[in-house]
Write a protein that holds these residues in place. Structure first.
Motif: not given
Length: 268
Positions: A215-222, A224-228, A253-255
């Motif tokens: 599971m990504p951290d907040a920086r990676t989440h932002g 890569l534009g990941l979904s919740n 990479h986004p899963g």
């Protein structure tokens, strides 16, 4: 099964210079000239039987005592042949049971070193990179451990988001040994990639890959534009050149938008 040598005249009864009643037989009398070809003959016979299908994984091979009689060699020679076949992965030796043909080793997934820009363009999509940073730094304790260098060593630290058709497809964070790639900090990585530059400047000698889902951290989440709740595939890649560890990278990479695959041929 008879594993006698295929060459003629291998027995000791007709061989010139038979050891007769001397302990150890022919090997003690003519060790240098006879030991090597005799244990090699044993190895070759077993390998031939595997190749021809007469021996299959799990099949038992003759014991040392049986090989001594079949090949007219000392026990030391038979033991050497079995030990070398075991070291080569042809045999497994089980205490109290004997020696058996080993099962084939599983083939792991192969991950190639590919330039992500080329991969994206080969799929017919537009490639774009956003360089978040590419700075010259001095290694702290954590960074020094990554590249196995002393604290204070000059490094470059880059963070780049690679896009495919405007969608973020990879977050690349990389530490590079400055002495191995002195112009890294000056490169425009919107026009080339770290992979392209390092391949030319520090030709690959060794590569180490590890891949895990997390599971990504907040920086990676932002970035890569990941979904919740969306996981990522994170590859750790270390590369060596000229006997030095020159790069440590995390490629994330986004899963839901990325997979790893490989195709390869197996020669007979």
């Amino acid at each position: 099964m008879d594993f006698s040598p295929r060459t003629a005249g291998s027995g000791s009864n007709n061989s010139k210079g038979s050891a007769g009643s001397r302990p150890g037989g022919a090997e003690d009398k003519d060790k240098d000239n006879r030991a090597a070809p005799r244990y090699a003959a044993i190895k070759q016979s077993i390998c031939d039987a595997v190749r021809d299908g007469h021996l299959k994984p799990g099949d038992r091979v003759p014991s040392e005592a049986e090989l001594v009689q079949q090949f007219d060699v000392s026990r030391m020679t038979a033991n050497r042949a079995l030990r070398e076949l075991q070291a080569a992965g042809i045999l497994v030796r089980r205490a109290g049971s004997g020696s058996f043909i080993a099962e084939p080793k599983p083939i792991g997934q192969i991950i190639e070193i590919r330039n992500i820009a080329e991969e994206i363009r080969e799929r017919g999509h537009v490639y774009r990179a956003r360089v978040v940073q590419n700075d010259e730094i001095r290694a702290n304790a954590d960074m020094a451990a990554l590249l196995e260098v002393p604290v204070g060593t000059k490094l470059f630290h880059s963070i780049i988001v690679h896009h495919e058709a405007e969608f973020p497809i990879q977050l690349e964070e990389r530490f590079v040994l400055a002495s191995a790639a002195p112009d890294y900090g000056k490169m425009d990585f919107t026009q080339t990639t770290p992979n392209e530059y390092l391949t030319q400047t520090a030709p690959l000698e060794r590569v180490e890959h590890r891949v895990r889902a997390e599971m990504p951290d907040a920086r990676t989440h932002g970035m890569l534009g990941l979904s919740n709740g969306e996981p990522v595939l994170r590859m750790t890649r270390r590369t060596w050149s000229h006997s030095r560890l020159v790069s440590h990278a995390w490629l994330t990479h986004p899963g839901s938008r990325f997979e790893l695959s490989a195709a390869f041929s197996i020669d007979d």
